[in-house]
Design a protein around this motif. Structure first.
Motif, PDB file in Angstrom:
ATOM      1  N   CYS A 176      -3.757 -83.775  -2.700  1.00 50.00           N
ATOM      2  CA  CYS A 176      -3.153 -84.798  -3.564  1.00 50.00           C
ATOM      3  C   CYS A 176      -2.196 -84.169  -4.578  1.00 50.00           C
ATOM      4  O   CYS A 176      -1.134 -84.705  -4.858  1.00 50.00           O
ATOM      5  N   ARG A 196       1.044 -82.948  -2.712  1.00 50.73           N
ATOM      6  CA  ARG A 196       1.901 -83.965  -2.104  1.00 50.73           C
ATOM      7  C   ARG A 196       2.300 -85.090  -3.053  1.00 50.73           C
ATOM      8  O   ARG A 196       3.072 -85.970  -2.661  1.00 50.73           O
ATOM      9  N   CYS A 197       1.813 -85.095  -4.269  1.00 53.40           N
ATOM     10  CA  CYS A 197       2.201 -86.165  -5.208  1.00 53.40           C
ATOM     11  C   CYS A 197       3.683 -86.011  -5.553  1.00 53.40           C
ATOM     12  O   CYS A 197       4.097 -84.967  -6.048  1.00 53.40           O
ATOM     13  N   CYS A 253       2.450 -94.821  -5.877  1.00 57.46           N
ATOM     14  CA  CYS A 253       2.993 -94.907  -4.515  1.00 57.46           C
ATOM     15  C   CYS A 253       1.870 -94.970  -3.483  1.00 57.46           C
ATOM     16  O   CYS A 253       2.071 -95.395  -2.355  1.00 57.46           O
ATOM     17  N   GLN A 291       0.356 -92.483  -2.054  1.00 59.24           N
ATOM     18  CA  GLN A 291       0.369 -91.392  -1.079  1.00 59.24           C
ATOM     19  C   GLN A 291      -0.902 -90.535  -1.168  1.00 59.24           C
ATOM     20  O   GLN A 291      -1.467 -90.154  -0.148  1.00 59.24           O
ATOM     21  N   CYS A 292      -1.357 -90.262  -2.365  1.00 62.85           N
ATOM     22  CA  CYS A 292      -2.553 -89.428  -2.523  1.00 62.85           C
ATOM     23  C   CYS A 292      -3.759 -90.094  -1.868  1.00 62.85           C
ATOM     24  O   CYS A 292      -4.550 -89.428  -1.201  1.00 62.85           O
ATOM     25  N   GLU A 349      -3.713 -92.178   0.586  1.00 62.19           N
ATOM     26  CA  GLU A 349      -3.533 -92.138   2.045  1.00 62.19           C
ATOM     27  C   GLU A 349      -3.873 -90.761   2.605  1.00 62.19           C
ATOM     28  O   GLU A 349      -4.412 -90.638   3.693  1.00 62.19           O
ATOM     29  N   LEU A 350      -3.543 -89.721   1.861  1.00 63.35           N
ATOM     30  CA  LEU A 350      -3.723 -88.362   2.358  1.00 63.35           C
ATOM     31  C   LEU A 350      -5.119 -87.793   2.146  1.00 63.35           C
ATOM     32  O   LEU A 350      -5.505 -86.864   2.845  1.00 63.35           O
TER      33      LEU A 350
END
Ligand code: SF4
Ligand code: SF4
Length: 132
Positions: free
Chosen positions: A48, A51-52, A76, A78-79, A81-82
């Motif tokens: 996280c 990739r943030c 967003c 993304q964290c 999701e990942l």
């Protein structure tokens, strides 16, 4: 004269903007609210943080701390999701406003404990070898 008309309109019409927080904000299925962290599931893998896109997350493995800067987070998702361990999710509910004196930084102590691998029973192993 134009401005006077606009001012007078404000007294007879409902406000254009919402009156949050006096009235609760409307939420929709796709509303992006805030990131929720579960300290008991975080393995400190640091994905996280890496990739943030807005560098809002910090993971301190040694100190076992996970930190999010709410002023940086753009929600967003993304964290969430990942994260393979289910430690992050996005709640569509709005979080309370961050006070400038708190700088919008939330820190959590990571409480995840790696489960122990089941130990092999040496007696049973010996018996199996003898049989072979
Ligand atoms: S929250 Fe998830 S992605 Fe982030 S460090 Fe913990 S386990 Fe890894
Ligand atoms: S929701 Fe997006 S911006 Fe916010 S912490 Fe997660 S990856 Fe970073």
């Amino acid at each position: 004269m134009k401005m006077l008309k606009t001012i007078l309109k404000q007294f007879v019409h409902k406000p254009v903007t919402t009156t949050f927080p006096a009235e609760p904000a409307k939420r929709f299925d796709i509303t992006r609210g805030h990131v929720v962290f579960d300290p008991s599931k975080c393995t400190s893998c640091m994905i996280c943080m890496k990739r943030c896109p807005s560098q809002a997350v910090t993971v301190d493995r040694a100190a076992k701390l996970w930190t999010i800067d709410l002023f940086r987070c753009v929600i967003c998702g993304q964290c969430a999701e990942l994260c393979k361990f289910g430690a992050l999710s996005v709640d569509p509910a709005y979080s309370s406003s961050a006070r400038p004196d708190e700088r919008g930084v939330e820190t959590y102590e990571i409480t995840y404990v790696k489960p122990e691998k089941p130990k092999k029973d040496p007696e049973t192993e010996d018996e199996v070898l003898k049989r072979e």
